[in-house]
Design a protein around this motif. Structure first.
Motif, mmCIF file in Angstrom:
data_model
loop_
_atom_site.group_PDB
_atom_site.id
_atom_site.type_symbol
_atom_site.label_atom_id
_atom_site.label_comp_id
_atom_site.label_asym_id
_atom_site.label_seq_id
_atom_site.Cartn_x
_atom_site.Cartn_y
_atom_site.Cartn_z
ATOM 1 N N ASN A 26 1.288 -1.347 0.042
ATOM 2 C CA ASN A 26 0.315 -0.080 -0.158
ATOM 3 C C ASN A 26 0.840 0.992 -0.056
ATOM 4 O OD1 ASN A 26 -2.691 1.166 0.996
ATOM 5 N ND2 ASN A 26 -1.096 2.509 2.010
ATOM 6 N N ASP A 27 2.049 1.079 0.399
ATOM 7 C CA ASP A 27 2.675 2.442 1.157
ATOM 8 C C ASP A 27 3.098 2.814 -0.222
ATOM 9 O OD1 ASP A 27 1.234 2.122 3.348
ATOM 10 O OD2 ASP A 27 3.048 2.477 4.850
ATOM 11 N N THR A 28 4.076 1.636 -0.527
ATOM 12 C CA THR A 28 4.857 1.846 -1.851
ATOM 13 C C THR A 28 3.661 2.209 -3.019
ATOM 14 O OG1 THR A 28 6.253 0.050 -0.751
ATOM 15 C CG2 THR A 28 6.678 0.581 -3.576
ATOM 16 N N CYS A 29 3.046 1.448 -2.877
ATOM 17 C CA CYS A 29 1.999 1.667 -4.496
ATOM 18 C C CYS A 29 1.716 3.574 -4.137
ATOM 19 C CB CYS A 29 0.577 1.061 -4.613
ATOM 20 S SG CYS A 29 1.699 -0.322 -5.182
ATOM 21 N N VAL A 30 0.955 4.154 -2.681
ATOM 22 C CA VAL A 30 0.213 5.349 -2.671
ATOM 23 C C VAL A 30 1.586 6.408 -3.110
ATOM 24 C CG1 VAL A 30 -0.371 6.864 -1.100
ATOM 25 C CG2 VAL A 30 -1.425 4.515 -0.907
ATOM 26 N N LYS A 31 2.899 6.250 -3.027
ATOM 27 C CA LYS A 31 4.082 6.735 -2.793
ATOM 28 C C LYS A 31 4.353 6.983 -4.408
ATOM 29 C CE LYS A 31 6.177 6.318 1.546
ATOM 30 N NZ LYS A 31 6.928 5.635 2.060
ATOM 31 N N LEU A 32 3.937 5.252 -5.538
ATOM 32 C CA LEU A 32 4.705 5.608 -6.567
ATOM 33 C C LEU A 32 3.583 6.080 -7.939
ATOM 34 C CD1 LEU A 32 7.051 2.423 -6.924
ATOM 35 C CD2 LEU A 32 7.547 4.936 -6.885
ATOM 36 N N GLY A 33 2.379 6.471 -7.047
ATOM 37 C CA GLY A 33 1.432 6.883 -8.259
ATOM 38 C C GLY A 33 1.201 5.705 -8.455
ATOM 39 N N LYS A 34 0.985 4.399 -7.823
ATOM 40 C CA LYS A 34 0.297 3.212 -8.770
ATOM 41 C C LYS A 34 -0.754 2.835 -8.293
ATOM 42 C CE LYS A 34 3.810 2.351 -10.869
ATOM 43 N NZ LYS A 34 4.703 2.729 -12.984
ATOM 44 N N ALA A 35 -1.722 1.823 -9.531
ATOM 45 C CA ALA A 35 -3.126 1.338 -8.825
ATOM 46 C C ALA A 35 -2.671 -0.049 -8.144
ATOM 47 C CB ALA A 35 -4.463 1.485 -9.981
ATOM 48 N N PHE A 36 -3.293 -0.456 -7.202
ATOM 49 C CA PHE A 36 -3.117 -2.184 -6.648
ATOM 50 C C PHE A 36 -4.681 -2.439 -5.798
ATOM 51 C CE2 PHE A 36 -2.875 0.740 -2.830
ATOM 52 C CZ PHE A 36 -3.428 -0.610 -1.960
ATOM 53 N N SER A 37 -4.977 -3.229 -6.495
ATOM 54 C CA SER A 37 -6.059 -4.223 -6.022
ATOM 55 C C SER A 37 -5.406 -5.303 -4.469
ATOM 56 C CB SER A 37 -6.019 -5.848 -7.166
ATOM 57 O OG SER A 37 -7.189 -6.608 -6.174
ATOM 58 N N HIS A 38 -6.112 -4.606 -3.192
ATOM 59 C CA HIS A 38 -6.223 -5.209 -2.410
ATOM 60 C C HIS A 38 -6.931 -6.576 -1.972
ATOM 61 C CE1 HIS A 38 -5.891 -6.195 2.467
ATOM 62 N NE2 HIS A 38 -7.364 -5.842 2.295
ATOM 63 N N GLY A 39 -6.598 -7.808 -1.649
ATOM 64 C CA GLY A 39 -6.837 -8.849 -1.059
ATOM 65 C C GLY A 39 -6.863 -9.128 -0.028
ATOM 66 N N SER A 40 -8.191 -9.751 1.042
ATOM 67 C CA SER A 40 -7.668 -11.007 2.139
ATOM 68 C C SER A 40 -8.674 -12.075 2.471
ATOM 69 C CB SER A 40 -7.514 -9.597 3.767
ATOM 70 O OG SER A 40 -6.818 -8.621 2.967
ATOM 71 N N ILE A 41 -8.338 -12.861 2.867
ATOM 72 C CA ILE A 41 -9.472 -14.093 3.102
ATOM 73 C C ILE A 41 -9.029 -14.343 4.621
ATOM 74 C CG2 ILE A 41 -9.950 -14.592 0.342
ATOM 75 C CD1 ILE A 41 -7.290 -16.528 0.997
ATOM 76 N N LEU A 42 -10.116 -15.193 5.330
ATOM 77 C CA LEU A 42 -9.627 -16.233 6.149
ATOM 78 C C LEU A 42 -10.500 -16.838 6.452
ATOM 79 C CD1 LEU A 42 -7.534 -16.560 9.098
ATOM 80 C CD2 LEU A 42 -9.118 -14.812 9.795
ATOM 81 N N ARG A 43 -10.407 -18.037 6.827
ATOM 82 C CA ARG A 43 -11.787 -18.813 7.066
ATOM 83 C C ARG A 43 -13.058 -19.172 5.840
ATOM 84 N NH1 ARG A 43 -11.810 -16.413 12.239
ATOM 85 N NH2 ARG A 43 -11.164 -17.388 13.788
ATOM 86 N N PHE A 44 -13.840 -18.379 5.697
ATOM 87 C CA PHE A 44 -15.004 -18.299 4.419
ATOM 88 C C PHE A 44 -14.933 -17.227 3.662
ATOM 89 C CE2 PHE A 44 -16.346 -21.910 7.833
ATOM 90 C CZ PHE A 44 -16.431 -23.073 6.950
#
Length: 253
Positions: A138-156
């Motif tokens: 997150n921090d690197t992409c914001v500083k570089l002006g890059k778009a990104f997709s965050h994803g997290s999973i746990l259990r169901f």
């Protein structure tokens, strides 16, 4: 540059889409997408992006394939146990689409290499499984002006959002990582394998939408789902003025 006869046949289902067409397919062939992590989320994302014809895909992972990975990390097979994940993933991606280019980084993303690794790419998929890596991406992409997709999973359960320059970032949602040991990981709490596929596929779709410039990205919105009930929710998220990365105070530093 016109599509070749082989490309026209390979991507004909894309080309038939009014929102894509030949010009959209050319955009995908010229796009550069980086996937950080070739595990549960990165596996389906990598396979679908390769199949879609993303011309240059980067994959970052320092780990080797393990037997316990195979329940959800569908890009690796039993014969890959002990192999570097980036080698295993690259092999499967090229088997699907030998015309694409793949760059591998067999190393952990760290504060020392993050900017150099992320800088050349158009869009980044965060397919990692730990908070340290997620905040670093997150921090690197914001500083570089890059778009990104965050994803997290746990259990169901799964959650995802997309950041583009100017939209809310991960720290706008969760300012700091939780205290160590307060949130279990999938090794401790478990994960239904197909849930990883559900979320990784969403992340791949967001990447394709970004490249094509179509639809509505999950910017300023957090999508969550519970696979047990198939309930989905979208929560609005806002830029925090006090965000240490994208807030007003940080931009004025």
């Amino acid at each position: 540059m016109n599509l070749t006869e082989e490309q026209t046949e390979r991507y004909c289902r894309h080309i038939k889409l009014r929102e894509v067409g030949e010009e959209g397919q050319k955009k995908m062939l010229n796009a550069k997408i980086l996937i950080v992590g070739t595990g549960g989320l990165g596996s389906p994302a990598a396979l679908y992006l390769a199949a879609a014809g993303i011309g240059h895909i980067g994959i970052v992972d320092a780990d080797v394939a393990d037997l316990s990975n195979l329940q959800r990390q569908i890009i690796h097979s039993t014969n890959d146990i002990g192999r570097p994940k980036v080698e295993s993933a690259k092999e499967k991606m090229l088997a699907i689409n030998p015309s694409i280019e793949i760059t591998t980084y067999q190393e952990f993303l760290s504060s020392d290499n993050a900017q150099d690794i992320i800088a050349p790419w158009d869009f980044i998929i965060d397919a990692t499984d730990n908070f340290t890596a997620k905040y670093l991406i997150n921090d690197t992409c914001v500083k570089l002006g890059k778009a990104f997709s965050h994803g997290s999973i746990l259990r169901f359960n799964g959650q995802t959002f997309t950041h583009i320059p100017g939209s809310a970032c991960y720290r706008c949602l969760f300012k700091e990582p939780p205290p160590e040991g307060t949130v279990p990981n999938s090794k401790q709490a478990g994960i239904l394998g197909s849930v990883a596929g559900m979320l990784g596929t969403i992340q791949a779709t967001e990447a394709l939408k970004y490249v094509l410039g179509i639809g509505e990205l999950l910017t300023n919105r957090l999508l969550t789902f519970d696979a047990l009930t198939m309930e989905q929710n979208i929560f609005k998220i806002k830029n925090r003025s006090d965000c240490p990365i994208c807030g007003v105070s940080s931009l004025n530093k």
